[in-house]
Write a protein that holds these residues in place. Structure first.
Motif, PDB file in Angstrom:
ATOM      1  N   HIS A 127       1.180   3.923 -13.180  1.00 24.05           N
ATOM      2  CA  HIS A 127      -0.057   4.613 -12.833  1.00 24.05           C
ATOM      3  C   HIS A 127       0.021   5.172 -11.427  1.00 24.05           C
ATOM      4  CE1 HIS A 127      -1.331   2.294 -16.258  1.00 24.05           C
ATOM      5  NE2 HIS A 127      -2.485   2.919 -16.284  1.00 24.05           N
ATOM      6  N   HIS A 128      -0.534   6.374 -11.260  1.00 23.69           N
ATOM      7  CA  HIS A 128      -0.721   6.927  -9.928  1.00 23.69           C
ATOM      8  C   HIS A 128      -2.140   6.628  -9.486  1.00 23.69           C
ATOM      9  CE1 HIS A 128       3.107   9.031  -9.762  1.00 23.69           C
ATOM     10  NE2 HIS A 128       2.909   9.386 -11.004  1.00 23.69           N
ATOM     11  N   LEU A 129      -2.341   6.775  -8.185  1.00 21.75           N
ATOM     12  CA  LEU A 129      -3.668   6.473  -7.642  1.00 21.75           C
ATOM     13  C   LEU A 129      -4.729   7.360  -8.268  1.00 21.75           C
ATOM     14  CD1 LEU A 129      -4.673   4.442  -5.612  1.00 21.75           C
ATOM     15  CD2 LEU A 129      -4.507   6.173  -3.843  1.00 21.75           C
ATOM     16  N   VAL A 165      -5.904   5.795 -11.369  1.00 16.76           N
ATOM     17  CA  VAL A 165      -6.674   4.570 -11.150  1.00 16.76           C
ATOM     18  C   VAL A 165      -8.138   4.906 -10.874  1.00 16.76           C
ATOM     19  CG1 VAL A 165      -6.947   2.557  -9.659  1.00 16.76           C
ATOM     20  CG2 VAL A 165      -4.665   3.292 -10.313  1.00 16.76           C
ATOM     21  N   ARG A 207      -5.998  -1.219   2.772  1.00 10.09           N
ATOM     22  CA  ARG A 207      -5.744  -2.586   2.293  1.00 10.09           C
ATOM     23  C   ARG A 207      -6.054  -3.533   3.449  1.00 10.09           C
ATOM     24  NH1 ARG A 207      -2.483  -2.039  -2.477  1.00 10.09           N
ATOM     25  NH2 ARG A 207      -1.369  -0.051  -2.485  1.00 10.09           N
ATOM     26  N   ILE A 231      -0.420 -11.075  -4.568  1.00  8.98           N
ATOM     27  CA  ILE A 231      -1.031 -10.098  -5.465  1.00  8.98           C
ATOM     28  C   ILE A 231      -2.529  -9.995  -5.198  1.00  8.98           C
ATOM     29  CG2 ILE A 231      -1.604  -9.611  -7.890  1.00  8.98           C
ATOM     30  CD1 ILE A 231       1.270  -8.964  -7.157  1.00  8.98           C
ATOM     31  N   TYR A 291      -2.874  -8.243  -1.819  1.00  7.29           N
ATOM     32  CA  TYR A 291      -2.410  -6.845  -1.749  1.00  7.29           C
ATOM     33  C   TYR A 291      -3.218  -5.908  -2.628  1.00  7.29           C
ATOM     34  CZ  TYR A 291       1.088  -3.211  -0.865  1.00  7.29           C
ATOM     35  OH  TYR A 291       1.732  -2.070  -0.456  1.00  7.29           O
ATOM     36  N   LEU A 292      -3.824  -6.445  -3.682  1.00  5.98           N
ATOM     37  CA  LEU A 292      -4.548  -5.567  -4.603  1.00  5.98           C
ATOM     38  C   LEU A 292      -6.027  -5.437  -4.257  1.00  5.98           C
ATOM     39  CD1 LEU A 292      -2.917  -6.209  -8.087  1.00  5.98           C
ATOM     40  CD2 LEU A 292      -2.307  -4.622  -6.294  1.00  5.98           C
ATOM     41  N   ILE A 327      -8.151  -3.185  -2.616  1.00 11.29           N
ATOM     42  CA  ILE A 327      -7.931  -1.814  -2.155  1.00 11.29           C
ATOM     43  C   ILE A 327      -9.279  -1.126  -1.981  1.00 11.29           C
ATOM     44  CG2 ILE A 327      -6.838   0.411  -2.705  1.00 11.29           C
ATOM     45  CD1 ILE A 327      -5.020  -1.088  -4.641  1.00 11.29           C
ATOM     46  N   GLN A 334      -9.357  -7.723  -6.173  1.00  5.60           N
ATOM     47  CA  GLN A 334      -8.676  -8.637  -7.084  1.00  5.60           C
ATOM     48  C   GLN A 334      -9.147 -10.036  -6.741  1.00  5.60           C
ATOM     49  OE1 GLN A 334      -6.481  -7.208  -9.298  1.00  5.60           O
ATOM     50  NE2 GLN A 334      -6.073  -9.120 -10.342  1.00  5.60           N
ATOM     51  N   PHE A 350      -6.540 -12.908 -13.192  1.00  2.00           N
ATOM     52  CA  PHE A 350      -7.144 -12.253 -14.355  1.00  2.00           C
ATOM     53  C   PHE A 350      -8.600 -11.915 -14.080  1.00  2.00           C
ATOM     54  CE2 PHE A 350      -3.479 -12.826 -16.870  1.00  2.00           C
ATOM     55  CZ  PHE A 350      -2.954 -14.077 -16.572  1.00  2.00           C
ATOM     56  N   ARG A 381     -10.929  -9.028 -11.755  1.00  2.00           N
ATOM     57  CA  ARG A 381     -10.972  -7.901 -10.831  1.00  2.00           C
ATOM     58  C   ARG A 381     -12.358  -7.289 -10.851  1.00  2.00           C
ATOM     59  NH1 ARG A 381      -7.084  -3.219 -12.336  1.00  2.00           N
ATOM     60  NH2 ARG A 381      -5.583  -4.892 -12.152  1.00  2.00           N
TER      61      ARG A 381
END
Lengths: 71, 186
Positions: free
Chosen positions: B2-4, B7, B21, B85, B88-89, B91, B104, B108, B110
């Motif tokens: 996926h690209h931003l 998303v 971030r 994870i 970093y996720l 965003i 995130q 499991f 988000r």
């Protein structure tokens, strides 16, 4: 080991679906996988001389809780 | 892959102003925790080697100890990767039209929030502490007229600059929408 691989793939999936496959995430993933390989290598190296055919409860073993002297 | 733009379902007139971030220095506590957890088996090994060294020659206990250590190290590696994870996720994407907040919360879990720029009423930036002041990271809180919707940028770099730009872009977007409404009226 299976659980480790499954959750690693789940983490990689999250990185891919959120457009977060960057240099940082690549470097971190590489570090984690390299450490995992090192752990597995040293586990194999330390256990190479282990006799895996030996019974956990050997008949002459002092660790056998069911061992009794024969009369 | 996926690209931003996929998303956030980027619109044709939209361009990305910021992709934010958390500041890397806020991940240091997790690194320290990982190092401490990794040192525990070493400490246990030194203790056992000094007081129970027969365990390392026992044909039953030695392989069990090695396997237990291996499972422990793989577990903490997995834990550390998961913490990365989650870190970093988180965003925050600012475009010329809206803010997208992706958090995130767990492996499991988000949460994704969106806010149009023209709805912004108030933007506040906070920098607290010596480390935050030196490394220039902090919290930016974006509020709307509605008390239900607000977005918090947690531990981002240069919060003051982000605050100024958010106000600037929200003014531009509000003028755009006011102009569009006047055209609709005519």
């Amino acid at each position: 080991m299976v659980a480790f691989l499954i959750f690693t793939f789940v983490n990689l999936y999250h990185l891919a679906t959120t457009a977060s496959l960057t240099t940082v995430s690549f470097a971190f993933t590489f570090f984690i996988l390299a450490c995992a390989v090192i752990v597995l290598y040293w586990t194999a190296a330390l256990l190479v001389d282990v006799d895996w055919t030996r019974s956990l409860f050997g008949t002459n073993s002092a660790t056998d809780p069911f061992f009794t002297d024969s009369f | 892959m996926h690209h931003l733009s996929d998303v956030i379902k980027q619109k044709s007139y939209e361009h990305i102003v910021y992709l934010l971030r958390r500041h890397p220095i806020t991940f240091i506590p997790q690194i320290v925790l990982f190092v401490i957890l990794a040192a525990i088996p070493v400490i246990i090994f030194v203790f056992l080697n000094n007081y129970f060294d027969s365990l390392f020659t026992d044909p039953i206990y030695y392989p069990l100890l090695v396997l237990a250590g291996s499972v422990y190290y793989l577990s903490i590696l997995l834990f550390f990767y998961t913490e990365f994870i989650i870190f970093y996720l988180d965003i925050w994407i600012v475009t010329n039209d809206r803010i997208v907040d992706i958090e995130q919360l767990g492996l499991f879990s988000r949460s994704i929030s969106e806010l149009d720029l023209f709805r912004i009423q108030d933007v506040t930036s906070d920098t607290h502490g010596v480390i935050a002041t030196i490394f220039k990271y902090g919290v930016v809180t974006v509020k709307t007229a509605s008390s239900n919707v607000h977005i918090i940028f947690k531990n981002i770099k240069n919060p003051d600059k982000v605050r100024e730009d958010l106000i600037h872009y929200s003014h531009i977007d509000r003028k755009f929408h006011m102009g569009a409404e006047k055209l609709d009226e005519h």
